[in-house]
Design a protein around this motif. Structure first.
Motif, PDB file in Angstrom:
ATOM      1  N   GLY A  19      57.666  48.758  41.473  1.00  0.00           N
ATOM      2  CA  GLY A  19      58.102  47.694  42.379  1.00  0.00           C
ATOM      3  C   GLY A  19      56.949  46.928  43.001  1.00  0.00           C
ATOM      4  N   MET A  20      55.723  47.190  42.534  1.00  0.00           N
ATOM      5  CA  MET A  20      54.531  46.515  43.055  1.00  0.00           C
ATOM      6  C   MET A  20      53.738  45.880  41.908  1.00  0.00           C
ATOM      7  SD  MET A  20      53.167  49.491  45.642  1.00  0.00           S
ATOM      8  CE  MET A  20      54.297  50.377  46.709  1.00  0.00           C
ATOM      9  N   PRO A  21      54.331  44.957  41.163  1.00  0.00           N
ATOM     10  CA  PRO A  21      53.606  44.366  40.029  1.00  0.00           C
ATOM     11  C   PRO A  21      52.387  43.557  40.438  1.00  0.00           C
ATOM     12  CG  PRO A  21      55.693  43.235  40.402  1.00  0.00           C
ATOM     13  CD  PRO A  21      55.712  44.457  41.261  1.00  0.00           C
ATOM     14  N   PHE A  22      52.240  43.249  41.714  1.00  0.00           N
ATOM     15  CA  PHE A  22      51.038  42.537  42.149  1.00  0.00           C
ATOM     16  C   PHE A  22      49.781  43.361  41.887  1.00  0.00           C
ATOM     17  CE2 PHE A  22      52.393  44.921  45.920  1.00  0.00           C
ATOM     18  CZ  PHE A  22      51.223  45.560  46.287  1.00  0.00           C
ATOM     19  N   ARG A  23      49.930  44.669  41.707  1.00  0.00           N
ATOM     20  CA  ARG A  23      48.764  45.514  41.441  1.00  0.00           C
ATOM     21  C   ARG A  23      48.066  45.093  40.150  1.00  0.00           C
ATOM     22  NH1 ARG A  23      49.420  50.538  40.215  1.00  0.00           N
ATOM     23  NH2 ARG A  23      51.408  50.134  39.213  1.00  0.00           N
ATOM     24  N   GLN A  24      48.869  44.752  39.128  1.00  0.00           N
ATOM     25  CA  GLN A  24      48.280  44.322  37.858  1.00  0.00           C
ATOM     26  C   GLN A  24      47.573  42.985  37.999  1.00  0.00           C
ATOM     27  OE1 GLN A  24      51.238  45.733  38.119  1.00  0.00           O
ATOM     28  NE2 GLN A  24      51.143  47.522  36.798  1.00  0.00           N
ATOM     29  N   LEU A  25      48.116  42.113  38.841  1.00  0.00           N
ATOM     30  CA  LEU A  25      47.472  40.818  39.078  1.00  0.00           C
ATOM     31  C   LEU A  25      46.147  40.989  39.815  1.00  0.00           C
ATOM     32  CD1 LEU A  25      50.602  38.779  40.274  1.00  0.00           C
ATOM     33  CD2 LEU A  25      49.527  38.687  38.018  1.00  0.00           C
ATOM     34  N   ALA A  26      46.135  41.937  40.736  1.00  0.00           N
ATOM     35  CA  ALA A  26      44.961  42.106  41.590  1.00  0.00           C
ATOM     36  C   ALA A  26      43.842  42.898  40.927  1.00  0.00           C
ATOM     37  CB  ALA A  26      45.377  42.805  42.886  1.00  0.00           C
ATOM     38  N   ARG A  27      44.184  43.766  39.975  1.00  0.00           N
ATOM     39  CA  ARG A  27      43.217  44.730  39.450  1.00  0.00           C
ATOM     40  C   ARG A  27      41.940  44.091  38.899  1.00  0.00           C
ATOM     41  NH1 ARG A  27      46.294  47.451  35.779  1.00  0.00           N
ATOM     42  NH2 ARG A  27      47.191  48.707  37.457  1.00  0.00           N
ATOM     43  N   PRO A  28      42.001  43.036  38.064  1.00  0.00           N
ATOM     44  CA  PRO A  28      40.734  42.462  37.550  1.00  0.00           C
ATOM     45  C   PRO A  28      39.837  41.913  38.659  1.00  0.00           C
ATOM     46  CG  PRO A  28      42.613  41.700  36.253  1.00  0.00           C
ATOM     47  CD  PRO A  28      43.176  42.379  37.458  1.00  0.00           C
ATOM     48  N   LEU A  29      40.426  41.284  39.661  1.00  0.00           N
ATOM     49  CA  LEU A  29      39.631  40.755  40.771  1.00  0.00           C
ATOM     50  C   LEU A  29      39.005  41.892  41.571  1.00  0.00           C
ATOM     51  CD1 LEU A  29      42.053  37.960  42.065  1.00  0.00           C
ATOM     52  CD2 LEU A  29      40.180  37.746  40.424  1.00  0.00           C
ATOM     53  N   MET A  30      39.763  42.962  41.768  1.00  0.00           N
ATOM     54  CA  MET A  30      39.245  44.115  42.490  1.00  0.00           C
ATOM     55  C   MET A  30      38.095  44.758  41.732  1.00  0.00           C
ATOM     56  SD  MET A  30      42.973  45.703  43.538  1.00  0.00           S
ATOM     57  CE  MET A  30      42.301  47.266  44.119  1.00  0.00           C
ATOM     58  N   GLN A  31      38.229  44.858  40.417  1.00  0.00           N
ATOM     59  CA  GLN A  31      37.184  45.491  39.620  1.00  0.00           C
ATOM     60  C   GLN A  31      35.889  44.681  39.657  1.00  0.00           C
ATOM     61  OE1 GLN A  31      37.757  48.658  37.726  1.00  0.00           O
ATOM     62  NE2 GLN A  31      35.611  48.429  38.292  1.00  0.00           N
ATOM     63  N   ASP A  32      36.014  43.368  39.624  1.00  0.00           N
ATOM     64  CA  ASP A  32      34.822  42.513  39.695  1.00  0.00           C
ATOM     65  C   ASP A  32      34.054  42.759  40.986  1.00  0.00           C
ATOM     66  OD1 ASP A  32      35.365  41.379  37.251  1.00  0.00           O
ATOM     67  OD2 ASP A  32      36.249  39.536  38.061  1.00  0.00           O
ATOM     68  N   LEU A  33      34.772  42.822  42.117  1.00  0.00           N
ATOM     69  CA  LEU A  33      34.097  43.044  43.394  1.00  0.00           C
ATOM     70  C   LEU A  33      33.497  44.449  43.448  1.00  0.00           C
ATOM     71  CD1 LEU A  33      33.274  42.069  46.182  1.00  0.00           C
ATOM     72  CD2 LEU A  33      35.512  42.822  47.044  1.00  0.00           C
ATOM     73  N   ALA A  34      34.230  45.447  42.943  1.00  0.00           N
ATOM     74  CA  ALA A  34      33.725  46.822  42.960  1.00  0.00           C
ATOM     75  C   ALA A  34      32.402  46.930  42.202  1.00  0.00           C
ATOM     76  CB  ALA A  34      34.769  47.770  42.361  1.00  0.00           C
ATOM     77  N   TYR A  35      32.329  46.313  41.024  1.00  0.00           N
ATOM     78  CA  TYR A  35      31.085  46.335  40.250  1.00  0.00           C
ATOM     79  C   TYR A  35      29.968  45.593  40.993  1.00  0.00           C
ATOM     80  CZ  TYR A  35      33.155  48.283  35.975  1.00  0.00           C
ATOM     81  OH  TYR A  35      33.740  49.103  35.054  1.00  0.00           O
ATOM     82  N   SER A  36      30.342  44.484  41.615  1.00  0.00           N
ATOM     83  CA  SER A  36      29.343  43.652  42.272  1.00  0.00           C
ATOM     84  C   SER A  36      28.671  44.366  43.438  1.00  0.00           C
ATOM     85  CB  SER A  36      29.996  42.351  42.756  1.00  0.00           C
ATOM     86  OG  SER A  36      29.095  41.575  43.508  1.00  0.00           O
ATOM     87  N   VAL A  37      29.460  45.114  44.229  1.00  0.00           N
ATOM     88  CA  VAL A  37      28.909  45.751  45.429  1.00  0.00           C
ATOM     89  C   VAL A  37      28.579  47.225  45.201  1.00  0.00           C
ATOM     90  CG1 VAL A  37      30.125  44.148  46.941  1.00  0.00           C
ATOM     91  CG2 VAL A  37      31.192  46.354  46.367  1.00  0.00           C
ATOM     92  N   ARG A  38      28.887  47.730  43.979  1.00  0.00           N
ATOM     93  CA  ARG A  38      28.658  49.136  43.630  1.00  0.00           C
ATOM     94  C   ARG A  38      29.394  50.062  44.598  1.00  0.00           C
ATOM     95  NH1 ARG A  38      22.589  50.359  43.304  1.00  0.00           N
ATOM     96  NH2 ARG A  38      23.348  52.229  42.221  1.00  0.00           N
ATOM     97  N   GLY A  39      30.696  49.803  44.707  1.00  0.00           N
ATOM     98  CA  GLY A  39      31.531  50.603  45.592  1.00  0.00           C
ATOM     99  C   GLY A  39      32.937  50.714  45.049  1.00  0.00           C
ATOM    100  N   THR A  40      33.888  50.872  45.945  1.00  0.00           N
ATOM    101  CA  THR A  40      35.302  50.952  45.570  1.00  0.00           C
ATOM    102  C   THR A  40      36.070  49.837  46.273  1.00  0.00           C
ATOM    103  OG1 THR A  40      35.902  52.425  47.405  1.00  0.00           O
ATOM    104  CG2 THR A  40      35.172  53.460  45.357  1.00  0.00           C
ATOM    105  N   VAL A  41      37.110  49.356  45.615  1.00  0.00           N
ATOM    106  CA  VAL A  41      38.013  48.360  46.191  1.00  0.00           C
ATOM    107  C   VAL A  41      39.434  48.874  45.961  1.00  0.00           C
ATOM    108  CG1 VAL A  41      38.815  45.978  46.146  1.00  0.00           C
ATOM    109  CG2 VAL A  41      36.393  46.485  45.752  1.00  0.00           C
TER     110      VAL A  41
END
Length: 280
Positions: free
Chosen positions: A93-115
């Motif tokens: 019931g939360m399909p926005f997770r799939q929309l958000a995941r690529p953007l979250m991964q980009d930031l996580a890699y950029s800051v070397r952390g978790t999102v």
């Protein structure tokens, strides 16, 4: 408003003839496994406050149904695979997770952390999506993992979206759940709400884990459920002022980008058109 634990509901519902007490006790036993892989009947009795014979009947029943598994080598129970099925309808019931995941991964890699994205549930936040870089330190978020509202940036960001009456009720719930924690972190919690009202994100400098600094932004309130997004980074990787002045605006922008994606007419998110964050 998210409901309190099954244990708290059980305590408040003694005189309710329509309340299924046995079902509630079974859920209390399942909730007792939070933070534990294996528990015996005596340990469950201590954790739940239920008599050991009652716990023994409940664990036997839950094991027969597949919600628990029994390990005869240590005479203890673990959560069974059937319990995992309960998670899928919620996440579906939360399909926005799939929309958000690529953007979250980009930031996580950029800051070397978790999102991560979390959902407000009583006195806890529960992770519903997470992205991480390689080495992220001592705290590795995972879907379904709870963290305390009062001690985390994510919890404070989610609480900032509650209307005044619900926010006051949550504060009472937080105090009832752990009075010592509330007394120790109340001012920092309220300062986080103030930060979200002023700049749409809040900081947390090791309040939950000393080695991890975090920043979080309100995401949206969807079907009366409050979601927030955070970014956690090992403290040694941060320069002074970087969290609030460099990463904070990026997390705020990420939250806005996700809201724009969710609000698109072709988004699969139910009832998402025009979804906006709400802050007090």
């Amino acid at each position: 408003m998210p409901t309190p634990s099954a244990e708290a509901v059980l305590a408040d519902s003694a005189g309710d003839a329509a309340f299924a007490t046995t079902l509630a006790k079974g859920l209390v036993v399942l909730e007792a496994f939070e933070g534990a892989k294996l528990l015996g009947n005596m340990e469950l009795s201590v954790r739940t406050g239920l008599p050991r014979p009652t716990v023994a009947r409940l664990t036997h029943t839950l094991a027969e149904l597949g919600y628990l598994t029994y390990d005869p080598r240590v005479a203890k129970y673990a959560v069974g695979a059937r319990a995992l099925r309960m998670l899928h309808p919620l996440l579906a019931g939360m399909p926005f997770r799939q929309l958000a995941r690529p953007l979250m991964q980009d930031l996580a890699y950029s800051v070397r952390g978790t999102v991560s994205i979390g959902l407000l549930d009583g006195s806890s936040m529960v992770y519903v999506e997470t992205a991480r870089s390689g080495d992220v330190g001592p705290h590795t978020p995972d879907i379904g993992m709870p963290i305390p509202v009062v001690r985390t940036a994510m919890g404070r960001a989610a609480a900032s979206m509650l209307p005044e009456a619900e926010a006051a009720r949550l504060e009472r719930q937080l105090e009832a759940a752990d009075g010592a924690m509330w007394s120790g972190y109340r001012d920092l919690y309220r300062d986080g709400l103030r930060q979200c009202a002023e700049r749409q994100f809040c900081t947390c400098f090791g309040d939950y884990m000393p080695a991890i600094h975090a920043i979080a932004a309100p995401l949206f309130r969807l079907r009366e459920r409050c979601f927030a997004i955070n970014c956690g980074i090992p403290a040694f990787r941060l320069q002074q002022g970087q969290l609030e002045h460099g990463i904070g605006p990026r997390v705020r922008a990420l939250a806005e980008s996700i809201r724009v994606l969710v609000a698109r007419p072709d988004s699969a998110e139910p009832g998402s058109r025009g979804a906006k964050t709400q802050t007090r």
